[in-house]
Scaffold this motif. Structure first.
Motif, PDB file in Angstrom:
ATOM      1  N   UNK A 180       0.681  10.916   5.749  1.00 24.06           N
ATOM      2  CA  UNK A 180       0.597   9.562   5.185  1.00 24.06           C
ATOM      3  C   UNK A 180       0.696   8.561   6.330  1.00 24.06           C
ATOM      4  N   UNK A 181      -0.343   7.769   6.521  1.00 23.83           N
ATOM      5  CA  UNK A 181      -0.369   6.674   7.487  1.00 23.83           C
ATOM      6  C   UNK A 181       0.076   7.107   8.885  1.00 23.83           C
ATOM      7  N   UNK A 182      -0.461   8.225   9.329  1.00 25.54           N
ATOM      8  CA  UNK A 182      -0.200   8.665  10.692  1.00 25.54           C
ATOM      9  C   UNK A 182       1.089   9.436  10.891  1.00 25.54           C
ATOM     10  N   UNK A 183       1.755   9.842   9.818  1.00 27.54           N
ATOM     11  CA  UNK A 183       3.001  10.586   9.944  1.00 27.54           C
ATOM     12  C   UNK A 183       2.977  11.787   8.998  1.00 27.54           C
ATOM     13  N   UNK A 184       3.553  12.890   9.451  1.00 29.17           N
ATOM     14  CA  UNK A 184       3.635  14.100   8.631  1.00 29.17           C
ATOM     15  C   UNK A 184       4.970  14.107   7.900  1.00 29.17           C
TER      16      UNK A 184
ATOM     17  N   UNK B  25      -2.030   9.966  -2.509  1.00 26.60           N
ATOM     18  CA  UNK B  25      -1.780   9.899  -1.060  1.00 26.60           C
ATOM     19  C   UNK B  25      -2.748   8.924  -0.407  1.00 26.60           C
ATOM     20  N   UNK B  26      -3.998   8.963  -0.817  1.00 25.73           N
ATOM     21  CA  UNK B  26      -4.993   8.036  -0.270  1.00 25.73           C
ATOM     22  C   UNK B  26      -4.659   6.595  -0.650  1.00 25.73           C
ATOM     23  N   UNK B  27      -4.207   6.381  -1.901  1.00 28.55           N
ATOM     24  CA  UNK B  27      -3.816   5.034  -2.334  1.00 28.55           C
ATOM     25  C   UNK B  27      -2.644   4.515  -1.507  1.00 28.55           C
ATOM     26  N   UNK B  28      -1.639   5.383  -1.275  1.00 27.30           N
ATOM     27  CA  UNK B  28      -0.482   4.980  -0.466  1.00 27.30           C
ATOM     28  C   UNK B  28      -0.910   4.628   0.957  1.00 27.30           C
ATOM     29  N   UNK B  29      -1.765   5.448   1.537  1.00 27.61           N
ATOM     30  CA  UNK B  29      -2.232   5.193   2.892  1.00 27.61           C
ATOM     31  C   UNK B  29      -2.998   3.881   2.963  1.00 27.61           C
ATOM     32  N   UNK B  30      -3.841   3.631   1.974  1.00 26.77           N
ATOM     33  CA  UNK B  30      -4.601   2.385   1.958  1.00 26.77           C
ATOM     34  C   UNK B  30      -3.679   1.174   1.819  1.00 26.77           C
ATOM     35  N   UNK B  31      -2.659   1.300   0.963  1.00 29.22           N
ATOM     36  CA  UNK B  31      -1.702   0.207   0.778  1.00 29.22           C
ATOM     37  C   UNK B  31      -0.949  -0.075   2.078  1.00 29.22           C
ATOM     38  N   UNK B  32      -0.553   0.985   2.779  1.00 27.35           N
ATOM     39  CA  UNK B  32       0.192   0.815   4.028  1.00 27.35           C
ATOM     40  C   UNK B  32      -0.678   0.210   5.134  1.00 27.35           C
ATOM     41  N   UNK B  33      -1.967   0.487   5.114  1.00 27.62           N
ATOM     42  CA  UNK B  33      -2.829  -0.111   6.131  1.00 27.62           C
ATOM     43  C   UNK B  33      -2.994  -1.609   5.913  1.00 27.62           C
ATOM     44  N   UNK B  34      -2.858  -2.057   4.665  1.00 24.31           N
ATOM     45  CA  UNK B  34      -2.979  -3.490   4.371  1.00 24.31           C
ATOM     46  C   UNK B  34      -1.697  -4.257   4.665  1.00 24.31           C
ATOM     47  N   UNK B  35      -0.581  -3.557   4.826  1.00 28.50           N
ATOM     48  CA  UNK B  35       0.708  -4.214   5.077  1.00 28.50           C
ATOM     49  C   UNK B  35       0.944  -4.365   6.575  1.00 28.50           C
ATOM     50  N   UNK B  36       1.804  -5.307   6.918  1.00 24.43           N
ATOM     51  CA  UNK B  36       2.190  -5.490   8.318  1.00 24.43           C
ATOM     52  C   UNK B  36       3.479  -4.699   8.541  1.00 24.43           C
ATOM     53  N   UNK B  37       3.326  -3.503   9.112  1.00 28.83           N
ATOM     54  CA  UNK B  37       4.476  -2.631   9.368  1.00 28.83           C
ATOM     55  C   UNK B  37       4.349  -2.056  10.768  1.00 28.83           C
ATOM     56  N   UNK B  38       5.387  -1.324  11.167  1.00 29.77           N
ATOM     57  CA  UNK B  38       5.463  -0.648  12.456  1.00 29.77           C
ATOM     58  C   UNK B  38       5.220  -1.583  13.631  1.00 29.77           C
ATOM     59  N   UNK B  39       4.289  -1.280  14.515  1.00 30.17           N
ATOM     60  CA  UNK B  39       4.117  -2.014  15.774  1.00 30.17           C
ATOM     61  C   UNK B  39       3.707  -3.465  15.555  1.00 30.17           C
ATOM     62  N   UNK B  40       2.886  -3.735  14.543  1.00 24.78           N
ATOM     63  CA  UNK B  40       2.482  -5.118  14.273  1.00 24.78           C
ATOM     64  C   UNK B  40       3.693  -5.974  13.933  1.00 24.78           C
ATOM     65  N   UNK B  41       4.564  -5.441  13.089  1.00 25.61           N
ATOM     66  CA  UNK B  41       5.758  -6.185  12.685  1.00 25.61           C
ATOM     67  C   UNK B  41       6.733  -6.337  13.851  1.00 25.61           C
ATOM     68  N   UNK B  42       6.904  -5.278  14.632  1.00 27.41           N
ATOM     69  CA  UNK B  42       7.792  -5.365  15.804  1.00 27.41           C
ATOM     70  C   UNK B  42       7.293  -6.425  16.780  1.00 27.41           C
ATOM     71  N   UNK B  43       5.976  -6.442  16.996  1.00 28.65           N
ATOM     72  CA  UNK B  43       5.390  -7.426  17.909  1.00 28.65           C
ATOM     73  C   UNK B  43       5.610  -8.837  17.381  1.00 28.65           C
ATOM     74  N   UNK B  44       5.459  -9.025  16.071  1.00 26.86           N
ATOM     75  CA  UNK B  44       5.661 -10.352  15.484  1.00 26.86           C
ATOM     76  C   UNK B  44       7.110 -10.817  15.646  1.00 26.86           C
TER      77      UNK B  44
END
Length: 125
Positions: free
Chosen positions: A4-8, A53-72
Protein backbone atom coordinates in the motif's frame (compact mmCIF):
# COMPACT_ATOMS: atom_id res chain seq x y z
CA UNK A 1 2.27 -9.18 2.29
CA UNK A 2 0.17 -6.33 0.91
CA UNK A 3 1.70 -3.33 -0.85
CA UNK A 4 0.00 0.00 0.00
CA UNK A 5 1.48 3.33 -1.14
CA UNK A 6 5.05 2.12 -1.34
CA UNK A 7 5.09 0.09 1.88
CA UNK A 8 4.68 -3.62 2.58
CA UNK A 9 2.33 -4.70 5.38
CA UNK A 10 1.84 -8.16 6.88
CA UNK A 11 -1.49 -9.83 6.27
CA UNK A 12 -2.19 -10.08 10.01
CA UNK A 13 -1.78 -6.36 10.77
CA UNK A 14 -4.79 -4.13 11.25
CA UNK A 15 -5.68 -1.73 8.44
CA UNK A 16 -6.10 1.14 10.92
CA UNK A 17 -2.61 0.62 12.37
CA UNK A 18 -1.09 0.22 8.93
CA UNK A 19 -2.54 3.52 7.77
CA UNK A 20 -1.29 5.25 10.92
CA UNK A 21 2.31 4.27 10.14
CA UNK A 22 2.37 6.95 7.45
CA UNK A 23 3.57 10.38 8.62
CA UNK A 24 0.60 12.73 8.72
CA UNK A 25 -2.13 10.13 9.26
CA UNK A 26 -3.45 9.81 12.79
CA UNK A 27 -6.28 7.85 14.38
CA UNK A 28 -9.10 10.10 13.21
CA UNK A 29 -7.87 10.41 9.62
CA UNK A 30 -7.37 6.65 9.32
CA UNK A 31 -10.85 6.09 10.76
CA UNK A 32 -12.36 8.48 8.19
CA UNK A 33 -10.52 6.81 5.32
CA UNK A 34 -11.70 3.38 6.42
CA UNK A 35 -15.30 4.59 6.78
CA UNK A 36 -15.15 6.17 3.34
CA UNK A 37 -14.25 2.84 1.72
CA UNK A 38 -16.52 0.72 3.98
CA UNK A 39 -13.71 -1.12 5.74
CA UNK A 40 -14.54 -2.70 9.11
CA UNK A 41 -12.57 -1.07 12.00
CA UNK A 42 -10.96 -4.37 13.05
CA UNK A 43 -10.22 -5.56 9.51
CA UNK A 44 -6.85 -7.09 8.74
CA UNK A 45 -4.76 -6.03 5.77
CA UNK A 46 -4.85 -9.59 4.38
CA UNK A 47 -8.67 -9.57 4.22
CA UNK A 48 -8.82 -6.54 1.90
CA UNK A 49 -9.84 -7.04 -1.71
CA UNK A 50 -7.64 -5.76 -4.51
CA UNK A 51 -10.14 -3.02 -5.33
CA UNK A 52 -10.03 -1.76 -1.73
CA UNK A 53 -6.22 -1.76 -1.73
CA UNK A 54 -6.21 0.22 -4.97
CA UNK A 55 -8.77 2.68 -3.53
CA UNK A 56 -6.62 3.18 -0.40
CA UNK A 57 -3.50 3.72 -2.49
CA UNK A 58 -5.29 6.23 -4.70
CA UNK A 59 -6.62 8.10 -1.65
CA UNK A 60 -3.14 8.25 -0.12
CA UNK A 61 -1.63 9.62 -3.32
CA UNK A 62 -4.11 12.51 -3.22
CA UNK A 63 -3.21 13.39 0.39
CA UNK A 64 -0.20 15.38 1.55
CA UNK A 65 1.70 12.84 3.66
CA UNK A 66 5.24 11.62 4.29
CA UNK A 67 8.01 13.69 2.63
CA UNK A 68 5.68 16.37 1.22
CA UNK A 69 4.24 17.06 4.66
CA UNK A 70 7.66 16.98 6.35
CA UNK A 71 8.98 19.45 3.78
CA UNK A 72 6.00 21.75 4.36
CA UNK A 73 6.54 21.70 8.14
CA UNK A 74 10.25 22.49 7.68
CA UNK A 75 9.40 25.36 5.35
CA UNK A 76 6.90 26.77 7.85
CA UNK A 77 9.50 26.65 10.62
CA UNK A 78 12.13 28.23 8.34
CA UNK A 79 9.65 30.99 7.47
CA UNK A 80 9.03 31.69 11.17
CA UNK A 81 12.78 31.86 11.80
CA UNK A 82 13.37 34.20 8.85
CA UNK A 83 10.60 36.54 10.01
CA UNK A 84 12.20 36.67 13.43
CA UNK A 85 8.93 35.92 15.18
CA UNK A 86 8.79 34.72 18.78
CA UNK A 87 7.94 31.18 17.68
CA UNK A 88 10.80 31.21 15.19
CA UNK A 89 13.30 32.27 17.86
CA UNK A 90 12.03 29.52 20.18
CA UNK A 91 12.51 26.96 17.40
CA UNK A 92 16.04 28.24 16.73
CA UNK A 93 16.99 27.98 20.41
CA UNK A 94 15.47 24.52 20.77
CA UNK A 95 13.06 25.68 23.45
CA UNK A 96 9.35 24.85 23.85
CA UNK A 97 7.33 26.82 21.33
CA UNK A 98 3.76 26.60 22.62
CA UNK A 99 4.02 28.10 26.08
CA UNK A 100 5.16 25.08 28.06
CA UNK A 101 6.97 25.43 31.36
CA UNK A 102 10.74 25.91 31.06
CA UNK A 103 11.80 26.31 34.68
CA UNK A 104 11.97 22.59 35.43
CA UNK A 105 10.59 20.41 32.66
CA UNK A 106 12.45 21.37 29.52
CA UNK A 107 14.65 18.38 28.65
CA UNK A 108 12.01 16.56 26.60
CA UNK A 109 11.10 19.68 24.62
CA UNK A 110 14.76 20.37 23.86
CA UNK A 111 15.24 16.80 22.70
CA UNK A 112 12.17 16.92 20.45
CA UNK A 113 13.08 20.29 18.99
CA UNK A 114 16.55 19.10 18.02
CA UNK A 115 15.52 15.77 16.51
CA UNK A 116 12.24 16.40 14.71
CA UNK A 117 12.45 20.01 13.72
CA UNK A 118 16.16 20.31 13.01
CA UNK A 119 16.70 23.00 15.64
CA UNK A 120 20.22 24.34 16.03
CA UNK A 121 20.35 23.73 19.79
CA UNK A 122 21.44 26.73 21.83
CA UNK A 123 21.62 29.38 19.13
CA UNK A 124 21.02 32.93 20.27
CA UNK A 125 19.44 35.45 17.96
Amino acid sequence: MVFIFGAHFHDASLVKRSLETFYGIGPMVSQRIMARFHIFPLAKVGSLKNAQVMDLTEELTNMKIENDLRREVQENIRRLKDMGSYRGRRHAMGLPVRGQRTRTQISTARKLNKIERGGAGHVRL
